[in-house]
Design a protein around this motif. Structure first.
Motif, PDB file in Angstrom:
ATOM      1  N   GLY A 290     -33.690   8.994  -4.891  1.00 53.56           N
ATOM      2  CA  GLY A 290     -33.708   9.175  -3.489  1.00 53.56           C
ATOM      3  C   GLY A 290     -33.204  10.166  -3.053  1.00 53.56           C
ATOM      4  N   LYS A 291     -32.503  11.125  -3.682  1.00 56.22           N
ATOM      5  CA  LYS A 291     -32.047  12.177  -3.285  1.00 56.22           C
ATOM      6  C   LYS A 291     -32.971  13.375  -3.006  1.00 56.22           C
ATOM      7  N   VAL A 292     -32.773  14.171  -1.841  1.00 55.50           N
ATOM      8  CA  VAL A 292     -33.660  15.207  -1.350  1.00 55.50           C
ATOM      9  C   VAL A 292     -33.197  16.426  -1.749  1.00 55.50           C
ATOM     10  N   VAL A 293     -34.031  17.114  -2.898  1.00 58.62           N
ATOM     11  CA  VAL A 293     -33.547  18.557  -3.254  1.00 58.62           C
ATOM     12  C   VAL A 293     -34.280  19.574  -2.688  1.00 58.62           C
ATOM     13  N   SER A 294     -33.692  20.579  -2.209  1.00 60.19           N
ATOM     14  CA  SER A 294     -34.287  21.852  -1.577  1.00 60.19           C
ATOM     15  C   SER A 294     -34.164  22.965  -2.710  1.00 60.19           C
ATOM     16  N   MET A 295     -35.304  23.604  -3.015  1.00 59.21           N
ATOM     17  CA  MET A 295     -35.276  24.392  -3.995  1.00 59.21           C
ATOM     18  C   MET A 295     -35.236  25.837  -3.481  1.00 59.21           C
ATOM     19  N   HIS A 296     -34.169  26.601  -3.523  1.00 62.32           N
ATOM     20  CA  HIS A 296     -34.474  28.021  -2.724  1.00 62.32           C
ATOM     21  C   HIS A 296     -33.525  28.980  -3.641  1.00 62.32           C
ATOM     22  N   GLY A 297     -33.832  30.200  -3.247  1.00 62.63           N
ATOM     23  CA  GLY A 297     -33.224  31.585  -3.714  1.00 62.63           C
ATOM     24  C   GLY A 297     -31.694  31.458  -3.187  1.00 62.63           C
ATOM     25  N   ALA A 298     -30.848  32.027  -3.788  1.00 60.21           N
ATOM     26  CA  ALA A 298     -29.374  31.929  -3.054  1.00 60.21           C
ATOM     27  C   ALA A 298     -28.891  33.425  -2.741  1.00 60.21           C
ATOM     28  N   GLN A 299     -29.723  34.236  -2.683  1.00 60.16           N
ATOM     29  CA  GLN A 299     -29.234  35.825  -2.293  1.00 60.16           C
ATOM     30  C   GLN A 299     -28.911  35.806  -0.836  1.00 60.16           C
ATOM     31  N   VAL A 300     -28.002  36.556  -0.655  1.00 62.69           N
ATOM     32  CA  VAL A 300     -27.461  36.929   0.578  1.00 62.69           C
ATOM     33  C   VAL A 300     -28.264  38.343   1.022  1.00 62.69           C
ATOM     34  N   ILE A 301     -28.930  38.877   1.976  1.00 57.68           N
ATOM     35  CA  ILE A 301     -29.527  40.094   2.139  1.00 57.68           C
ATOM     36  C   ILE A 301     -28.650  40.582   3.327  1.00 57.68           C
ATOM     37  N   ALA A 302     -28.313  41.993   3.098  1.00 57.56           N
ATOM     38  CA  ALA A 302     -27.571  42.729   3.981  1.00 57.56           C
ATOM     39  C   ALA A 302     -28.694  43.666   4.869  1.00 57.56           C
ATOM     40  N   PHE A 303     -28.608  43.711   6.227  1.00 59.10           N
ATOM     41  CA  PHE A 303     -29.619  44.620   6.925  1.00 59.10           C
ATOM     42  C   PHE A 303     -28.768  45.679   7.476  1.00 59.10           C
ATOM     43  N   SER A 304     -29.361  46.898   7.473  1.00 61.58           N
ATOM     44  CA  SER A 304     -28.494  47.831   8.081  1.00 61.58           C
ATOM     45  C   SER A 304     -28.799  47.809   9.387  1.00 61.58           C
ATOM     46  N   PRO A 305     -27.560  48.186  10.471  1.00 65.96           N
ATOM     47  CA  PRO A 305     -27.794  48.472  11.791  1.00 65.96           C
ATOM     48  C   PRO A 305     -28.416  49.881  12.199  1.00 65.96           C
ATOM     49  N   THR A 306     -28.548  50.752  10.978  1.00 63.28           N
ATOM     50  CA  THR A 306     -29.163  51.969  11.455  1.00 63.28           C
ATOM     51  C   THR A 306     -30.746  52.090  11.279  1.00 63.28           C
ATOM     52  N   THR A 307     -31.188  51.269  10.539  1.00 64.29           N
ATOM     53  CA  THR A 307     -32.608  51.013   9.801  1.00 64.29           C
ATOM     54  C   THR A 307     -33.211  49.651   9.973  1.00 64.29           C
ATOM     55  N   ASP A 308     -32.478  48.690  10.498  1.00 57.92           N
ATOM     56  CA  ASP A 308     -33.014  47.345  10.511  1.00 57.92           C
ATOM     57  C   ASP A 308     -33.682  46.968   9.254  1.00 57.92           C
ATOM     58  N   GLN A 309     -33.441  47.362   8.091  1.00 56.43           N
ATOM     59  CA  GLN A 309     -33.938  47.131   6.657  1.00 56.43           C
ATOM     60  C   GLN A 309     -33.056  46.611   6.023  1.00 56.43           C
ATOM     61  N   GLY A 310     -33.429  45.473   5.064  1.00 58.79           N
ATOM     62  CA  GLY A 310     -32.462  44.893   4.042  1.00 58.79           C
ATOM     63  C   GLY A 310     -32.523  45.685   2.784  1.00 58.79           C
ATOM     64  N   TYR A 311     -31.352  46.285   2.617  1.00 62.12           N
ATOM     65  CA  TYR A 311     -30.959  47.271   1.799  1.00 62.12           C
ATOM     66  C   TYR A 311     -30.065  46.814   0.801  1.00 62.12           C
TER      67      TYR A 311
END
Length: 245
Positions: free
Chosen positions: A199-220
């Protein structure tokens, strides 16, 4: 219990094969030599070959020293910020690109019923954020995107985020297919939540945190689930300036 999705790299012209659920969610790597260089233990498939922000390859290139104790993995080819328009904890439309443009931003995909990794990640970031000067605290955007939108309503996220992390964190919910596509654009695999026999609900997901730059707005920069509050505290001042940690 929670689970994180671990995939093998997708073969040419074919989909990535899902691996068994586990607590460790490694980062994407280009070759075994890079694995040895930066201490990553496996590879995660991206899904569609269009996830890299500045190229057509489905593999993110990473760079860094040989010190495997470093929390951050810097991407040679950063991810573009996905065009995600979801609903925030106030029930209002939230355009990720528009609302975080020009701001240092950490993005994480998880769910509120996760008993371990998700609340620990939010807690570690919150602890590190509190160590910043007030001006920098105000600049930093932390966005938690649910992988379980059926249960994680705006109201549920509004209750959970302040307890697990910080009242300033943004919680987003919405259509699962849109969330899944947005995650894929950042190299993170998630599957629809599934109910197990008990009965448990499991969510499969990647656990990365991605940081986006304030100067380029890209995840680097990528962070794994084992990143500590101390490591975030060390890196955040640089991330806020758009510098490599």
């Amino acid at each position: 219990m929670s689970a994180q999705k671990t995939n093998t790299p997708e073969s040419e012209g074919g989909p990535a094969r899902p691996g068994r659920p586990g607590r460790r969610t490694p980062l994407l790597i280009a070759a075994a030599a890079i694995v040895a260089a930066i201490g990553i233990t496996a590879a995660v498939g991206l899904g569609d070959g269009k996830t890299s922000g500045t190229g057509s390859s489905s593999v993110a290139e990473v760079s860094g020293g040989t010190d495997s104790t470093e929390a951050a993995t810097v991407l040679d080819r950063p991810y573009d910020k996905p065009a995600l328009v979801l609903t925030d904890t106030k029930g209002e439309k939230y355009d990720l690109r528009e609302r975080t443009k020009g701001k240092p931003t950490l993005v994480y995909f998880g769910y509120t019923h996760c008993p371990d990794v998700c609340p620990m990640t939010m807690s570690n970031i919150a602890i590190a954020k509190k160590q910043l000067p007030k001006a920098d605290q105000d600049k930093l955007q932390v966005v938690f995107v649910t992988t379980d939108p059926e249960r994680d309503t705006s109201a549920e996220l509004a209750k959970w985020l302040p307890a697990a992390g910080d009242p300033s964190f943004t919680g987003l919910t919405g259509d699962f297919s849109a969330i899944q596509a947005g995650a894929r654009r950042m190299g993170i695999g998630i599957d629809p939540p599934k109910k197990e026999k008990d009965g448990k609900v499991v969510s499969m997901h990647g656990a990365q945190v991605i940081a986006f730059s304030p100067t380029t707005d890209q995840g680097y920069v990528l962070y794994g689930e084992d990143t500590t509050a101390e490591q975030y505290a060390e890196d955040l001042p640089k991330l806020i300036k758009g510098e490599n940690p």
